[in-house]
Design an enzyme around this catalytic site. Structure first.
Site, short mmCIF file in Angstrom:
data_model
loop_
_atom_site.label_atom_id
_atom_site.label_comp_id
_atom_site.label_asym_id
_atom_site.label_seq_id
_atom_site.Cartn_x
_atom_site.Cartn_y
_atom_site.Cartn_z
N GLU A 172 0.83 -1.20 0.00
CA GLU A 172 0.00 0.00 0.00
C GLU A 172 0.86 1.26 0.00
OE1 GLU A 172 -4.00 -1.79 2.12
OE2 GLU A 172 -2.44 -0.97 3.40
N ASN A 194 2.26 2.38 7.53
CA ASN A 194 1.23 1.39 7.30
C ASN A 194 1.02 0.59 8.57
OD1 ASN A 194 0.15 -1.40 6.08
ND2 ASN A 194 -0.21 0.21 4.58
N HIS A 415 -15.25 -10.18 6.66
CA HIS A 415 -14.48 -10.89 7.68
C HIS A 415 -13.12 -10.21 7.84
CE1 HIS A 415 -16.75 -14.96 6.90
NE2 HIS A 415 -17.46 -14.10 7.60
N GLU A 416 -12.99 -9.35 8.81
CA GLU A 416 -11.66 -8.79 9.14
C GLU A 416 -10.99 -9.75 10.11
OE1 GLU A 416 -8.35 -7.42 9.34
OE2 GLU A 416 -9.64 -6.14 8.10
N HIS A 484 -8.49 -8.48 1.09
CA HIS A 484 -7.77 -7.22 1.24
C HIS A 484 -6.57 -7.43 2.16
CE1 HIS A 484 -10.64 -3.98 -0.37
NE2 HIS A 484 -11.02 -5.15 -0.85
N GLU A 485 -5.52 -6.64 1.90
CA GLU A 485 -4.24 -6.73 2.64
C GLU A 485 -3.57 -8.10 2.51
OE1 GLU A 485 -6.85 -3.72 4.13
OE2 GLU A 485 -7.06 -5.80 4.79
N GLU A 503 -7.54 -6.68 -3.09
CA GLU A 503 -7.01 -5.32 -2.95
C GLU A 503 -5.52 -5.38 -3.23
OE1 GLU A 503 -7.24 -1.80 0.37
OE2 GLU A 503 -6.45 -3.76 0.94
N GLU A 509 -9.22 3.82 -0.38
CA GLU A 509 -9.28 4.21 1.04
C GLU A 509 -8.17 5.19 1.42
OE1 GLU A 509 -9.00 0.63 3.29
OE2 GLU A 509 -7.01 0.12 2.54
#
Length: 704
Positions: A172, A194, A415-416, A484-485, A503, A509
């Site tokens: 990122e 980050n 779902h994080e 993501h991530e 992502e 974001e």
């Protein structure tokens, strides 16, 4: 579909001369030469139209606790060559059919002292080279630990590169454009903060790496089919301009635990004097295995809205209450908590999003912050953060399910994991069954923060295996997955097309976290998107974030017309209209393009391309004869001139052009746009001016 594989005596592509083997691409433009140095070190070189792309570069491995390693003292014991040609159909993609055509050379090399052998397999396409290491079953090489892969990419000069810092945990970053010789000097300024990051060298960069040589040759280095292996970075020797592979280590510092038989990912090099050829390449997909999901009828492209941007900007919160100093699932009693009044994922508000989606023809609604645990989720490196099935008191799962179904809307689960990979694997079957029970057929996963187990990295071998496990497990439950991530994609979506998006780069974001460079999306298609589609979450119409949250002074560094162009430029079968409904209601005439633009394509044309400066792409709707064009522009205003010769001859079309107004500017006047309409045919040429940080979008509908 046509498909054939022929042995070497039919194609005569490989010959041996002075311990060298040569392989040519099907069209003859590329030549790859393999040879051994005097000490038995394997090397390769690549030319394009008789000009060097990669100078002679070494291949091999340094092994842990092994003085011999797999670096030299090899002899060639066998070579096999073949040609392959097929056309395969996509489940979704930038086109409905992809040709997979290459010539192949497999070189078996033996290390006499150790009686160990490796196969180095080269596939040469009309757009570039892919090669990998193969470790066949053998009694003298069974289990081994990689200390470092020693693959080199020797550049021919001080190329211009579009790079982000080499890192074990994040991609990122904003891209930096510089000469290779300037990377060391600019490295620290290219690193931004980050939630989890670890650089390894001040000349380290990540793939996909896009470069341009002084003679105008575009070169792209990446990898394909990253399975059960560590993610590759590149470390530059900036005096000789030689990149060496640098694998992501595990918690013990090891770069890979291998059991033969096994293969490495493919190392890829794409080159052309036309940047559009780089964008058009499907080599990364072609180097992956065919689809392993027998029934793919449940995998469908999705255009969605969601309860997300309001939390990113700080207008709303993921958490339900401010009462608790810490949370322990199964212990904390939420029934006694006072709601904080800012929680976005409440039943009433989510119903409003469902209504908006249904009114404007969207397919789905994403909701973040629906499940307990968000008050205490980040920064504590907790192993048991979420259970992925327990909603907050103000989120009625059954009521939402029934309401969405009545409106014809699909809900998208969130779902994080907070980087707690072990915890997610413990709960994943129960969580996916919960999704099946409540009508969710797509999930967005997240890996914000340091990876748990502690010491592991986002891109190390065991965590790569975790991501793959989640993709395959999701397929068992007929769930589409958008991570993501996670690690950057390497074409695995061909094999598992339920991996409908990722992502794995600096997304929209970050426009609410201080902004991104205005040319960011003119680089991403040449870098991040080389391995698969990106859930970039475009469609922001209000660029002044303080109007959503007075405490946030960030600015979205694009024009509104640029945001429309993203729906074509940033390919994804999973596209979000990310802004708030009230902002779309202010600009309903511009919002019409987002409503109309498809997410499934049958054909793509790359009309203009210069990495870091501009992109113009045209795509044909999979379900009609309509075309859509998107343009993104860099920091300097520019007039884009395109031909519509891709339209069907003899037919007339109605074009609606959404462009920057004359006074548009991403900083000072981002919402200035104009909409014009005209009749067009395949003979039409258009000239459209894009502002700084601007762009345009065109819908081209067949005239009735």
């Amino acid at each position: 579909m046509k498909k054939y594989l022929l042995p070497s005596f039919f194609i005569l592509l490989v010959f041996q001369l002075c311990n060298a083997q040569e392989l040519k691409s099907p069209n003859g433009n590329f030549t790859m030469t393999f040879s051994l140095l005097n000490d038995g070190t394997p090397t390769y070189a690549l030319t394009y139209k008789n000009k060097a792309v990669i100078k002679p570069s070494k291949l091999g491995f340094e092994l842990k606790d092994d003085k011999n390693s797999l670096l030299n003292h090899f002899t060639v014991s066998d070579t096999k060559s073949a040609t392959f040609d097929e056309t395969w159909k996509t489940v979704w993609g930038e086109e409905t059919a992809i040709r997979n055509h290459y010539n192949e050379l497999a070189v078996t090399i033996n290390q006499k002292e150790t009686n160990r052998k490796i196969i180095i397999r080269f596939r040469l396409f009309d757009e570039g080279l892919g090669f990998r290491y193969e470790f066949p079953e053998q009694k003298d090489l069974i289990y081994f630990v990689i200390k470092e892969e020693r693959t080199e990419f020797a550049m021919t000069g001080d190329h211009t590169a579009f790079w982000i810092p080499g890192d074990y945990d994040t991609q990122e970053y904003d891209y930096t454009e510089s000469k290779l010789s300037e990377i060391r000097k600019l490295f620290k300024s290219a690193v931004s903060s980050n939630a989890s990051q670890k650089q390894f060298s001040d000349t380290g960069v990540q793939t996909s790496l896009m470069m341009k040589a002084n003679d105008g040759l575009y070169i792209n280095i990446h990898e394909a089919a990253l399975i059960n292996y560590s993610c590759m970075n590149l470390d530059l020797e900036d005096k000789t301009f030689v990149f060496q592979s640098h694998l992501t280590p595990d918690a013990q510092g090891n770069k890979g635990h291998i059991q033969a038989p096994s293969v490495s990912p493919w190392r890829t090099i794409i080159a052309s004097y036309d940047a559009r050829d780089v964008l058009a390449s499907r080599m990364t997909l072609n180097l992956n295995d065919p689809c392993k999901i027998e029934d793919t009828s449940w995998i469908k492209p999705v255009k969605y809205v969601g309860v997300w941007w309001e939390m990113i900007t700080g207008k709303s919160s993921w958490s339900y209450t401010n009462d608790f100093p810490s949370i322990q699932l199964g212990v904390t009693d939420y029934s006694k908590a006072k709601p904080n009044g800012t929680h976005g994922a409440n039943t009433k508000h989510v119903k409003e999003s469902i209504d908006f989606a249904a009114l404007h023809g969207f397919d789905g609604v994403l909701v973040e912050g629906w499940n307990v645990g968000w008050e205490d989720w980040f920064g504590h490196e907790k192993d048991y953060v979420f259970d992925f099935v327990t909603p907050y008191p103000d989120f009625d799962v059954v009521e939402i399910k029934n309401y969405a179904k009545s409106k014809g809307i699909k809900m998208i689960m969130h779902h994080e994991t907070s980087g707690a990979t072990r915890n997610y694997e413990r709960h994943i079957d129960k969580a996916f069954q919960f999704m099946n029970n409540h009508g969710y057929d797509a999930v967005k996963t997240g890996y914000v923060g340091n990876i748990i187990p502690l010491g592991e990295h986002h891109y190390s071998q065991s965590i790569i295996n975790h991501y793959q496990y989640c993709v395959e497990k999701a397929a068992e439950y007929k769930i589409m997955l958008n991570a993501h991530e996670s690690v950057r994609p390497t074409g695995i979506c061909r094999t598992y097309p339920n991996m409908i998006g990722n992502e794995a780069a600096r997304g929209t974001e970050f426009q609410a976290f201080g902004g991104s460079k205005p040319n960011h999306t003119t680089i991403l298609p040449f870098t991040r998107l080389m391995g698969g589609p990106m859930d970039y979450t475009p469609g922001i119409f209000e660029m002044d974030i303080s109007k959503l949250n007075p405490a946030n002074n960030s600015h979205v560094n694009t024009t509104l017309a640029n945001q429309l162009g993203l729906y074509v430029v940033m390919y994804s079968p999973l596209q979000m209209a990310a802004d708030l409904p009230e902002n779309y209601n202010r600009f309903l005439d511009a919002f019409q393009f987002i409503k109309n633009v498809p997410v499934a394509w049958t054909e793509s044309k790359y009309l203009e391309a210069e990495p870091g400066y501009y992109l113009t792409i045209a795509r044909k709707d999979k379900n009609s004869n309509n075309w859509f064009v998107g343009n993104n522009n860099g920091v300097k205003p520019r007039t884009s001139t395109i031909s519509l010769d891709f339209l069907e001859k003899g037919k007339k079309y109605d074009a609606t052009i959404y462009a920057d107004a004359k006074d548009a500017d991403y900083k000072t006047n981002p919402q200035a746009y104009k909409i014009t309409k005209q009749k067009v045919t395949n003979k039409t040429k258009l000239s459209i001016t894009s502002a700084a940080g601007g762009g345009y979008a065109i819908s081209i509908v067949e005239s009735k």
